[in-house]
Design an enzyme around this catalytic site. Structure first.
Site, short mmCIF file in Angstrom:
data_model
loop_
_atom_site.label_atom_id
_atom_site.label_comp_id
_atom_site.label_asym_id
_atom_site.label_seq_id
_atom_site.Cartn_x
_atom_site.Cartn_y
_atom_site.Cartn_z
N ARG A 285 -8.58 -73.03 -71.35
CA ARG A 285 -8.33 -71.68 -71.87
C ARG A 285 -8.68 -71.58 -73.36
O ARG A 285 -8.82 -72.58 -74.05
CB ARG A 285 -6.84 -71.31 -71.71
CG ARG A 285 -6.42 -71.05 -70.30
CD ARG A 285 -4.91 -70.93 -70.18
NE ARG A 285 -4.23 -72.20 -70.34
CZ ARG A 285 -2.92 -72.38 -70.25
NH1 ARG A 285 -2.13 -71.35 -70.03
NH2 ARG A 285 -2.38 -73.57 -70.40
N LYS B 130 -2.04 -74.04 -76.17
CA LYS B 130 -1.07 -75.10 -75.91
C LYS B 130 -0.51 -75.66 -77.22
O LYS B 130 -1.09 -75.50 -78.29
CB LYS B 130 -1.74 -76.24 -75.11
CG LYS B 130 -1.93 -75.92 -73.64
CD LYS B 130 -0.68 -75.41 -72.95
CE LYS B 130 0.34 -76.48 -72.63
NZ LYS B 130 1.53 -75.89 -71.93
N TYR C 97 2.02 -71.54 -77.32
CA TYR C 97 3.11 -72.18 -76.56
C TYR C 97 3.52 -73.43 -77.31
O TYR C 97 2.65 -74.20 -77.75
CB TYR C 97 2.65 -72.57 -75.14
CG TYR C 97 2.49 -71.40 -74.20
CD1 TYR C 97 3.59 -70.65 -73.80
CD2 TYR C 97 1.24 -71.05 -73.69
CE1 TYR C 97 3.45 -69.58 -72.94
CE2 TYR C 97 1.09 -69.97 -72.83
CZ TYR C 97 2.21 -69.25 -72.46
OH TYR C 97 2.07 -68.18 -71.61
N HIS D 208 7.07 -75.24 -76.54
CA HIS D 208 7.97 -76.05 -75.70
C HIS D 208 8.64 -77.18 -76.49
O HIS D 208 8.63 -78.34 -76.09
CB HIS D 208 7.20 -76.62 -74.50
CG HIS D 208 6.55 -75.57 -73.65
ND1 HIS D 208 7.26 -74.68 -72.88
CD2 HIS D 208 5.25 -75.22 -73.49
CE1 HIS D 208 6.43 -73.86 -72.27
NE2 HIS D 208 5.20 -74.15 -72.63
N GLU E 290 6.67 -68.84 -75.52
CA GLU E 290 7.63 -68.89 -74.40
C GLU E 290 9.03 -68.42 -74.75
O GLU E 290 9.84 -68.20 -73.86
CB GLU E 290 7.67 -70.29 -73.78
CG GLU E 290 8.39 -71.36 -74.59
CD GLU E 290 7.53 -72.00 -75.68
OE1 GLU E 290 6.39 -71.55 -75.89
OE2 GLU E 290 8.00 -72.96 -76.32
N VAL F 23 12.82 -73.90 -62.17
CA VAL F 23 14.02 -73.40 -62.86
C VAL F 23 13.84 -73.39 -64.38
O VAL F 23 13.19 -74.24 -64.94
CB VAL F 23 15.27 -74.24 -62.53
CG1 VAL F 23 15.62 -74.11 -61.08
CG2 VAL F 23 15.07 -75.69 -62.90
N ASP G 262 6.94 -78.51 -68.25
CA ASP G 262 6.67 -78.22 -69.67
C ASP G 262 7.97 -78.10 -70.47
O ASP G 262 7.96 -78.20 -71.69
CB ASP G 262 5.80 -76.96 -69.84
CG ASP G 262 6.36 -75.77 -69.12
OD1 ASP G 262 7.33 -75.90 -68.36
OD2 ASP G 262 5.81 -74.66 -69.32
N VAL H 102 1.82 -81.35 -63.52
CA VAL H 102 0.85 -80.96 -64.55
C VAL H 102 1.50 -79.92 -65.47
O VAL H 102 2.04 -78.91 -65.01
CB VAL H 102 -0.45 -80.43 -63.91
CG1 VAL H 102 -1.40 -79.88 -64.97
CG2 VAL H 102 -1.13 -81.53 -63.10
N ALA H 103 1.41 -80.15 -66.78
CA ALA H 103 2.13 -79.29 -67.73
C ALA H 103 1.32 -78.07 -68.15
O ALA H 103 1.86 -77.18 -68.80
CB ALA H 103 2.52 -80.11 -68.95
N1 LIG Z 1 3.53 -76.30 -65.71
C1 LIG Z 1 2.93 -75.20 -66.12
O1 LIG Z 1 1.72 -75.16 -66.29
C2 LIG Z 1 3.74 -73.94 -66.32
C3 LIG Z 1 3.12 -72.70 -66.44
C4 LIG Z 1 3.90 -71.56 -66.58
C5 LIG Z 1 5.30 -71.67 -66.62
N2 LIG Z 1 5.86 -72.91 -66.54
C6 LIG Z 1 7.31 -73.12 -66.57
O2 LIG Z 1 7.91 -72.70 -65.36
C7 LIG Z 1 9.30 -72.48 -65.60
C8 LIG Z 1 9.73 -71.16 -64.96
O3 LIG Z 1 9.15 -70.08 -65.65
P1 LIG Z 1 9.47 -68.57 -65.21
O4 LIG Z 1 8.58 -67.69 -66.02
O5 LIG Z 1 9.46 -68.46 -63.73
O6 LIG Z 1 10.97 -68.40 -65.74
P2 LIG Z 1 12.02 -67.30 -65.22
O7 LIG Z 1 13.04 -67.21 -66.31
O8 LIG Z 1 11.32 -66.08 -64.79
O9 LIG Z 1 12.66 -67.98 -63.92
C9 LIG Z 1 13.51 -69.08 -63.97
C10 LIG Z 1 14.52 -68.94 -62.86
O10 LIG Z 1 15.28 -70.16 -62.81
C11 LIG Z 1 16.58 -69.76 -62.38
N3 LIG Z 1 17.55 -70.84 -62.56
C12 LIG Z 1 18.19 -71.22 -63.69
N4 LIG Z 1 19.05 -72.21 -63.40
C13 LIG Z 1 18.94 -72.45 -62.06
C14 LIG Z 1 19.57 -73.35 -61.16
N5 LIG Z 1 20.50 -74.22 -61.56
N6 LIG Z 1 19.19 -73.32 -59.86
C15 LIG Z 1 18.26 -72.46 -59.43
N7 LIG Z 1 17.65 -71.57 -60.22
C16 LIG Z 1 17.99 -71.57 -61.53
C17 LIG Z 1 16.86 -68.52 -63.20
O11 LIG Z 1 17.95 -67.78 -62.68
C18 LIG Z 1 15.53 -67.80 -63.09
O12 LIG Z 1 15.50 -66.90 -62.00
C19 LIG Z 1 9.45 -72.52 -67.13
O13 LIG Z 1 9.92 -73.81 -67.51
C20 LIG Z 1 8.05 -72.34 -67.63
O14 LIG Z 1 7.85 -72.87 -68.93
C21 LIG Z 1 5.11 -74.04 -66.39
#
Ligand SMILES: NC(=O)c1ccc[n+]([C@@H]2O[C@H](COP(=O)([O-])OP(=O)(O)OC[C@H]3O[C@@H](n4cnc5c(N)ncnc54)[C@H](O)[C@@H]3O)[C@@H](O)[C@H]2O)c1
Length: 371
Positions: free
Chosen positions: A15, A75, A94, A96, A118, A238, A269, A299-300
């Site tokens: 990106r 990133k 971002y 983190h 974020e 989560v 991440d 993958v982060a």
């Molecule tokens: N790996 C990647 O490339 C990548 C890309 C985008 C986002 N992410 C990550 O994905 C994660 C989720 O992002 P999002 O935008 O969906 O966030 P979000 O806030 O929309 O959703 C998170 C959900 O987790 C729930 N939650 C919290 N504690 C919980 C528990 N104990 N049990 C079950 N559910 C629980 C919350 O109620 C919420 O609905 C974040 O950590 C984000 O940084 C990673």
């Protein structure tokens, strides 16, 4: 303001922070945008397009970092970029930080202003996380389905099954943006799906969207254990905003999964949401590792693999706040925009975002004392 757009150098990160159209918006507002040559190639943008949009091209990352007042990237900076940090430099990207103490320390020592996509937050909405979460949730199931095949180490199961053969069972932990997108794809691919969350209202919204095609369950250790141990694929999503992810999936649960099952930990991440992924992020070059016979994908930067889609989605959302910072200067922009204020994670040698300070055991300073 002089805004620098370096080429992303994290593994397989294709990106770029802004499209030529976004560069054009910033230039029209009176700013100078310097773009590292080749920064947009893998997202489908040539150097000429950035030039036509009003950007200035520079040969090296060093020139971009040294000349810019604000670095606008995708990133978190990786260690080879720390040498560019200096007092007063704004880094808008971002970050983190709760999962990255060395980066936090480098930013504090060098008095960098770190504005994290974020943690920009408007009520419950995370407007700059959302577009990439939409991508990551969709990709998570697509990738998980691939690793469920035998040649990739999986148990050899097709998500949809075929007439007379049951579909695969997908468990989605977290019903936020990633969880909803993952559910959309899993349901679309014909899997049997259970979604767990602690937010029952959110589960209700998913039932409104997907009806009888999913089952929802309150997220507690017993329900998680039961679902994970039965699942063919677990997609963990989560988030407790700004904090390290809670470790909901234990080693014991993973040991009890059937051989060839797949875990996709999207929350990696934020440090990972399973005991087996903690401190073990993977890359697009080497995306999985095995825990016993279970395939783990962590993958982060998942959206980096589909840069042509992701760059547009990210730039559409981040440009608005980038313009605000450039037009007003960071202090005035933050003072006038509460959601942007929550994005400031470091400033003037302090951690200014409480969850990061708490998780890393570092000193916290209220941003209001600095602006
Ligand atoms: N790996 C990647 O490339 C990548 C890309 C985008 C986002 N992410 C990550 O994905 C994660 C989720 O992002 P999002 O935008 O969906 O966030 P979000 O806030 O929309 O959703 C998170 C959900 O987790 C729930 N939650 C919290 N504690 C919980 C528990 N104990 N049990 C079950 N559910 C629980 C919350 O109620 C919420 O609905 C974040 O950590 C984000 O940084 C990673």
């Amino acid at each position: 303001m002089i805004i620098g757009v370096p080429k992303e150098i994290k593994d397989q990160e294709s990106r770029v922070s802004c499209t030529p159209a976004a560069v054009n918006q910033l230039v029209h507002a009176g700013h100078t945008v310097i773009v590292e040559k080749g920064a947009g190639i893998e997202s489908g943008f040539t150097d000429e397009e950035f030039k036509e949009a009003g950007g200035e091209l520079l040969d090296t990352a060093k020139e971009v970092w040294d000349k810019a007042e604000m670095i606008y990237k995708v990133k978190e900076p990786i260690p080879s970029e720390y040498k560019y940090f200096r007092e007063g430099l704004i880094i808008y990207t971002y970050l983190h930080l709760a999962a990255d103490k060395p980066l936090t320390e480098a930013m504090i020592e060098n008095k960098v202003i770190g504005i994290a996509f974020e943690t920009v937050q408007d009520g419950r909405r995370l407007p700059l996380l959302k577009p990439m979460s939409e991508v990551a949730g969709r990709m998570a199931v697509q990738e998980g389905a691939k690793f469920l095949t035998k040649p990739q180490g999986g148990k050899g199961k097709l998500l949809q099954g075929v007439p007379g053969v049951a579909p695969a069972y997908v468990v989605v932990l977290g019903a936020g943006t990633v969880g909803t997108a993952a559910t959309r794809i899993a349901v679309g691919m014909g899997a049997r799906v259970t979604v767990l969350d602690v937010n029952v209202d959110r589960l209700g919204e998913l039932v409104d969207i997907f009806g009888d095609e999913i089952e929802t369950l309150y997220s507690n250790p017993l329900n998680i254990k039961k679902c994970v141990e039965e699942a063919d694929m677990v997609v963990s999503t989560v988030l407790i905003p700004g904090h390290k992810a809670p470790k909901l999936v234990t080693k014991e649960m993973v040991e009890n999964m059937l051989p060839g099952s797949v875990i996709v930990d999207v929350a990696i991440d934020q440090g990972g949401s399973t005991e087996v992924t903690e401190g073990h992020p993977t890359t697009h070059t080497d995306p999985i590792f095995m825990v016993g016979d279970v395939v783990v994908y962590a993958v982060a930067n998942i959206p980096g693999a589909v840069a042509m889609t992701s760059t547009h989605a990210l730039s559409n959302s981040t440009t608005k706040y980038g313009l605000m910072i450039a037009n007003k200067g960071w202090k005035k922009a933050v003072a006038e925009c509460p959601e942007l204020k929550l994005g400031v994670n470091t400033a003037e040698g302090y951690v200014t975002y409480k969850p990061v300070a708490d998780d890393l055991g570092m000193e916290y300073k209220d941003i209001d004392e600095l602006i």
